[in-house]
Design a protein around this motif. Structure first.
Motif, PDB file in Angstrom:
ATOM      1  N   TRP A 127      37.255  20.134 -46.791  1.00  0.00           N
ATOM      2  CA  TRP A 127      37.468  20.981 -47.965  1.00  0.00           C
ATOM      3  C   TRP A 127      36.385  20.763 -49.019  1.00  0.00           C
ATOM      4  O   TRP A 127      36.225  21.589 -49.925  1.00  0.00           O
ATOM      5  N   GLU A 186      42.200  20.952 -42.929  1.00  0.00           N
ATOM      6  CA  GLU A 186      40.909  21.636 -43.128  1.00  0.00           C
ATOM      7  C   GLU A 186      41.119  23.108 -43.414  1.00  0.00           C
ATOM      8  O   GLU A 186      42.153  23.663 -43.044  1.00  0.00           O
ATOM      9  N   GLU A 237      41.908  37.240 -37.585  1.00  0.00           N
ATOM     10  CA  GLU A 237      43.094  37.498 -36.768  1.00  0.00           C
ATOM     11  C   GLU A 237      44.390  37.166 -37.518  1.00  0.00           C
ATOM     12  O   GLU A 237      44.381  36.431 -38.504  1.00  0.00           O
ATOM     13  N   LYS A 251      44.809  34.137 -44.181  1.00  0.00           N
ATOM     14  CA  LYS A 251      44.131  35.056 -45.108  1.00  0.00           C
ATOM     15  C   LYS A 251      44.728  34.973 -46.517  1.00  0.00           C
ATOM     16  O   LYS A 251      44.021  35.168 -47.496  1.00  0.00           O
ATOM     17  N   THR A 252      46.022  34.685 -46.606  1.00  0.00           N
ATOM     18  CA  THR A 252      46.654  34.632 -47.936  1.00  0.00           C
ATOM     19  C   THR A 252      45.924  33.640 -48.845  1.00  0.00           C
ATOM     20  O   THR A 252      45.618  33.944 -49.996  1.00  0.00           O
ATOM     21  N   GLN A 300      56.914  36.725 -49.724  1.00  0.00           N
ATOM     22  CA  GLN A 300      56.313  35.613 -48.990  1.00  0.00           C
ATOM     23  C   GLN A 300      54.998  35.147 -49.637  1.00  0.00           C
ATOM     24  O   GLN A 300      54.766  33.954 -49.805  1.00  0.00           O
ATOM     25  N   ALA A 338      43.953  42.100 -40.765  1.00  0.00           N
ATOM     26  CA  ALA A 338      43.535  41.635 -39.437  1.00  0.00           C
ATOM     27  C   ALA A 338      42.871  42.758 -38.652  1.00  0.00           C
ATOM     28  O   ALA A 338      42.237  42.522 -37.635  1.00  0.00           O
TER      29      ALA A 338
HETATM   30  N1  ATP Z   1      44.081  25.556 -44.054  1.00  0.00           N
HETATM   31  C1  ATP Z   1      45.227  25.670 -43.422  1.00  0.00           C
HETATM   32  N2  ATP Z   1      45.620  24.732 -42.538  1.00  0.00           N
HETATM   33  C2  ATP Z   1      46.812  24.861 -41.881  1.00  0.00           C
HETATM   34  N3  ATP Z   1      47.668  25.879 -42.046  1.00  0.00           N
HETATM   35  C3  ATP Z   1      47.322  26.838 -42.915  1.00  0.00           C
HETATM   36  C4  ATP Z   1      46.094  26.790 -43.653  1.00  0.00           C
HETATM   37  N4  ATP Z   1      46.033  27.891 -44.437  1.00  0.00           N
HETATM   38  C5  ATP Z   1      47.160  28.593 -44.218  1.00  0.00           C
HETATM   39  N5  ATP Z   1      47.938  27.955 -43.313  1.00  0.00           N
HETATM   40  C6  ATP Z   1      49.244  28.402 -42.769  1.00  0.00           C
HETATM   41  O1  ATP Z   1      48.988  29.365 -41.762  1.00  0.00           O
HETATM   42  C7  ATP Z   1      50.068  30.295 -41.702  1.00  0.00           C
HETATM   43  C8  ATP Z   1      49.519  31.731 -41.654  1.00  0.00           C
HETATM   44  O2  ATP Z   1      48.890  32.034 -42.877  1.00  0.00           O
HETATM   45  P1  ATP Z   1      48.873  33.508 -43.483  1.00  0.00           P
HETATM   46  O3  ATP Z   1      50.264  34.047 -43.540  1.00  0.00           O
HETATM   47  O4  ATP Z   1      48.082  33.462 -44.708  1.00  0.00           O
HETATM   48  O5  ATP Z   1      48.098  34.274 -42.325  1.00  0.00           O
HETATM   49  P2  ATP Z   1      47.450  35.733 -42.350  1.00  0.00           P
HETATM   50  O6  ATP Z   1      46.085  35.618 -41.786  1.00  0.00           O
HETATM   51  O7  ATP Z   1      47.601  36.336 -43.694  1.00  0.00           O
HETATM   52  O8  ATP Z   1      48.379  36.486 -41.305  1.00  0.00           O
HETATM   53  P3  ATP Z   1      48.695  38.074 -41.168  1.00  0.00           P
HETATM   54  O9  ATP Z   1      47.431  38.755 -40.773  1.00  0.00           O
HETATM   55  O10 ATP Z   1      49.721  38.139 -40.105  1.00  0.00           O
HETATM   56  O11 ATP Z   1      49.222  38.518 -42.497  1.00  0.00           O
HETATM   57  C9  ATP Z   1      50.940  30.039 -42.917  1.00  0.00           C
HETATM   58  O12 ATP Z   1      52.114  29.397 -42.481  1.00  0.00           O
HETATM   59  C10 ATP Z   1      50.106  29.129 -43.790  1.00  0.00           C
HETATM   60  O13 ATP Z   1      50.912  28.232 -44.501  1.00  0.00           O
END
Ligand code: ATP
Length: 792
Positions: free
Chosen positions: A187, A207, A231, A236-237, A289, A389
């Motif tokens: 990080w 990480e 993906e 992404k959040t 969420q 995605a």
């Molecule tokens: N650096 C990280 N290390 C481990 N887990 C993580 C990390 N960042 C996010 N996460 C976890 O990964 C999961 C998926 O994250 P998130 O919902 O942001 O995915 P996304 O890419 O937005 O998915 P989608 O496209 O389906 O919306 C969540 O449970 C989140 O807590």
């Protein structure tokens, strides 16, 4: 997507502030100039660093306002006083008592939440109450005009800060000493604020994910607009959430530093209580969420995140907004409703209400003027993020954006994300970070399909859930009617399912998601409201009962499994009508192979027996409930017009009806008993030998023993021993996960796509030939008729 702060100044206030500004005189101007020369963030490395020139300069490309850009006449500026030691002690005591209050309140709101109700924002109401109290305090102090009083006010603001932090905090922080920082080295290069790192330690995210690694420098440190594609389940959040929080915290630090160095600094420098970021999500569940996710990360800060979604009390949400959170996460409908003072314009895009970056868009400026949350300065400085995605499903999006030619033309083939990016006014200099592979789908996802007749889909679904029901499963339907049909059949078959669709009350929707989340082997039947973004750990399987209308939705649906570091599998049930749609889907993903899901057809006679009973029972129950609904409708309406309903049936007819009803209910009871008897036993293949089974099923221990036995036999086997092993069928309601079943079949079914494409081609040829033949016959008949007419 993030937008900057809002101003809501009326002209009078502006004039007043301008006068005050004049009075404040040259002194504060000079101070501001001196402040400009201060380094931006103490945590940043010095000149050698690649980013330092960007952070400390006014050359930022958009992004949040830096102090240098603030016109205090546009903002009710308010500098929180730095916390000196004695003030800190007082605040500590205060925040402790607040924390107690909040935790008491938290308990009660948890209790309410257990009812799956809409009371989530109660927590915010406490904050709101506290804010009111704080504001009143502040007002009282404002009346005093000398310097000492001003100081007092600053203390009050600092107090408010600390109290808000305590409220936002709510829970215990991670014990920093127990954190092994060497595990989080990855990080470091992202240079996130220490408070954010604290949260990352608490969440144990060792990480950054690749999309976070790629987006944070551009979004947080270079202030760029970002189009991010990665993906599903790739984090992404936080790829946009962390930059938003980082910029807010940097700004706050800068203000605090200014104040600590120049005690007399004008309180108007700090901008507080403005909307700093607006995040728009396509569904309510996703908004809630994302709010929870950001709140979790923002816990050690005093940044407030509030959800504004439909299906919940508007008044409550208005009250929440009055508490002036920095970040709002919402769905377009409710946001629009609140922004336009009550009228709901679901069909219009909320983006039109937002500021534009180009400045040339005069046509839109009258819209933005009506938006009280936006200042003219913000329009120039808005930073926009678009994340999905599936952006790369449109190949020329990237090219178009780079050329700056994403001007909207109706029906010009842009997909929804492109249109959104374009309408959101993304700059041509936006960082485009596309980490998706050619197939777009998550790399840990195993995909498969089952070809079957439309009427056999229920049977295959029951088969899958009975034999492979391990882990959480989401079944996607395109129509609510199909969802209702299968949920009813599955419930009769004693399979517990939850449902989620847009016609449900929001309260019930949240309840369904919460319960599904809490059940280890839960089953959720949903329409596409659950397709995007829902992050529920332990979803092992996604079943497409009906294919979605677009490849985009297929990706999002399938992405509810195989998230973060876990794997999962998707199974599409394909009827002959859907073959060509499926082939189209496969083509969009540039995938060579979808596997055929292995089905042991020897189970099907037993499956069909149960299913047939369930369908008959469902039919009778449905008829009954329709009749009851019709009767009560008639009675209700008759009552409302004071009409007495006559029963015109003769005595014989009434007796006959009664008899029929009795017979039908006896028949129903008999079928239900029969079905119950069948359901007490596990599914068995037709050739199954009962000598392996004692009682109702195979325990996991016994199952392991069987597997061990099979392995031993295999070890010293010849061909005949292998044949014997095939007969050793291990059964049980939760025998093998679909993913495991799929993987154990190997690669043999991989060529099916070509087969499907071939079938599709043949079908199309056949259709074309039929059409041509029809046309030929039609022409022939017309000519004959003409001839006949001419002859006569
Ligand atoms: N650096 C990280 N290390 C481990 N887990 C993580 C990390 N960042 C996010 N996460 C976890 O990964 C999961 C998926 O994250 P998130 O919902 O942001 O995915 P996304 O890419 O937005 O998915 P989608 O496209 O389906 O919306 C969540 O449970 C989140 O807590």
């Amino acid at each position: 997507m993030a937008s900057g702060p809002s101003s809501g100044r009326n002209n009078q206030t502006k004039k007043k502030l301008k006068k005050e500004k004049k009075r404040a005189g040259v002194k504060s101007e000079e101070q501001l100039e001196r402040f400009d020369s201060l380094p931006w963030n103490p945590s940043l490395p010095d000149k050698d660093d690649a980013y330092s020139f960007l952070i400390g300069s006014n050359e930022l490309e958009g992004g949040f306002l830096s102090l240098e850009e603030i016109d205090e006449t546009e903002y009710a500026l308010d500098i929180p006083k730095p916390q000196n030691e004695s003030a800190k002690k007082i605040l500590k005591r205060k925040s402790k008592s607040k924390k107690r209050k909040v935790s008491e309140h938290d308990d009660s709101s948890v209790a309410e939440d257990e009812g799956g109700n809409e009371e989530r924002p109660e927590e915010e109401e406490v904050v709101e109450g506290e804010l009111k109290e704080l504001k009143q305090n502040k007002k009282r102090k404002k009346k005093k005009k000398n310097n000492t009083q001003k100081k007092g006010k600053l203390e009050n603001a600092a107090e408010e800060n600390a109290e808000l932090a305590a409220v936002a905090d709510g829970k215990e922080d991670v014990d920093e000493e127990s954190v092994d920082e060497s595990e989080y080295l990855a990080w470091n290069e992202l240079r996130l604020h220490p408070l954010l790192m604290k949260s990352i330690h608490r969440l144990k995210f060792k990480e950054p994910t690749p999309i976070q690694k790629a987006c944070i420098p551009a979004a947080a440190h270079q202030g760029k607009d970002v189009v991010g594609a990665a993906e599903t389940g790739s984090g992404k959040t936080l790829a946009f959430g962390l930059p938003i929080l980082q910029r807010l915290l940097e700004e706050r630090d800068k203000v605090e530093k200014l104040i600590s160095e120049y005690q007399e600094a004008d309180e108007r420098i700090a901008s507080r209580g403005f909307l700093r970021a607006l995040i728009i999500t396509p569904t309510r569940e996703l908004a809630l969420q994302v709010t929870d996710h950001l709140k979790e990360v923002a816990k050690p800060t005093n940044v407030r995140v509030v959800p504004i979604v439909g299906g919940m009390s508007t008044e409550k949400q208005e009250r929440l907004l009055k508490s002036r959170p920095e970040i709002v996460v919402g769905t377009p409908g409710r946001l629009w409703e609140l922004m336009s003072g009550g009228a709901v314009h679901l069909t219009e895009s909320i983006i039109d209400m937002l500021p534009v970056t180009s400045g040339s868009d005069d046509a839109q400026s009258h819209n933005t003027e009506s938006c009280v949350t936006v200042s003219s300065l913000q329009r120039k400085k808005r930073q926009t993020f678009v994340f999905s995605a599936t952006i790369a499903l449109s190949a020329d999006f990237r090219k178009k954006l780079k050329r700056g030619s994403l001007k909207s033309k109706p029906n010009d083939g842009l997909n929804s994300i492109e249109t959104l990016s374009e309408r959101a006014g993304m700059r041509a200099s936006a960082a485009i970070i596309d980490l998706t592979n050619a197939s777009i789908l998550a790399h840990n996802l195993e995909e498969s399909f089952i070809e079957c007749k439309e009427e056999d889909k229920d049977a295959y679904l029951f088969y899958l859930l009975s034999l492979h029901g391990q882990g959480r499963t989401i079944i996607f339907c395109t129509s609510i009617a199909a969802l209702r049909h299968i949920s009813s059949i599955l419930r009769i078959l004693d399979i517990n399912v939850w449902t989620l669709h847009a016609q449900m009350q929001q309260r019930a929707r949240l309840k369904a998601v919460d319960r599904f989340r809490a059940t280890e082997h839960g089953i959720l039947i949903a329409t596409d409201v659950a397709a995007r973004g829902l992050d529920i750990p332990g979803v092992r399987t996604v079943i497409h009962y009906q294919l979605p209308h677009s490849a985009e939705v297929y990706v999002h649906r399938s992405g509810r499994t195989a998230r973060a570091l876990s794997d999962g599998c998707s199974i599409a049930l394909i009827s002959p009508n859907e073959t060509s749609k499926f082939a189209g889907l496969c083509k969009s993903f540039a995938k060579e192979n979808f596997r055929r899901f292995p089905i042991d057809i020897s189970y099907m006679p037993e499956v069909m027996k149960r299913l047939s009973l369930a369908r008959q029972i469902d039919k009778i129950l449905r008829k009954d409930s329709q009749e009851k609904a019709k009767k009560s409708w008639l009675e209700r309406n008759a009552e409302s017009i004071e009409l007495v309903l006559d029963d015109n049936d003769s005595e014989d007819e009434r007796v006959n009806k009664h008899k029929q009803k009795k017979a039908s209910s006896a028949h129903l009871k008999k079928m239900q008993q029969e079905l119950n008897t069948l359901l007490c036993r596990p599914l068995q293949p037709k050739t199954f030998s009962n000598r392996f089974l004692a009682g109702a099923g195979v325990s996991p221990v016994l199952q392991n023993q069987f597997e061990e036995l099979a392995r031993q036999k295999l070890a010293d086997s010849n061909t005949s021993a292998q044949n014997k092993r095939r007969k050793l069928v291990i059964i049980g309601q939760d025998c093998v996960e679909p993913l495991q079943a799929l993987r154990s079949t190997g690669e043999e079914a991989c060529q099916d796509l070509k087969e499907i494409a071939e079938k599709r081609k043949n079908m199309e040829n056949l259709r074309r030939k039929r059409k041509e033949e029809k046309k030929r016959l039609h022409d022939q008949r017309r000519k004959q008729r003409k001839k006949l007419k001419g002859g006569s």
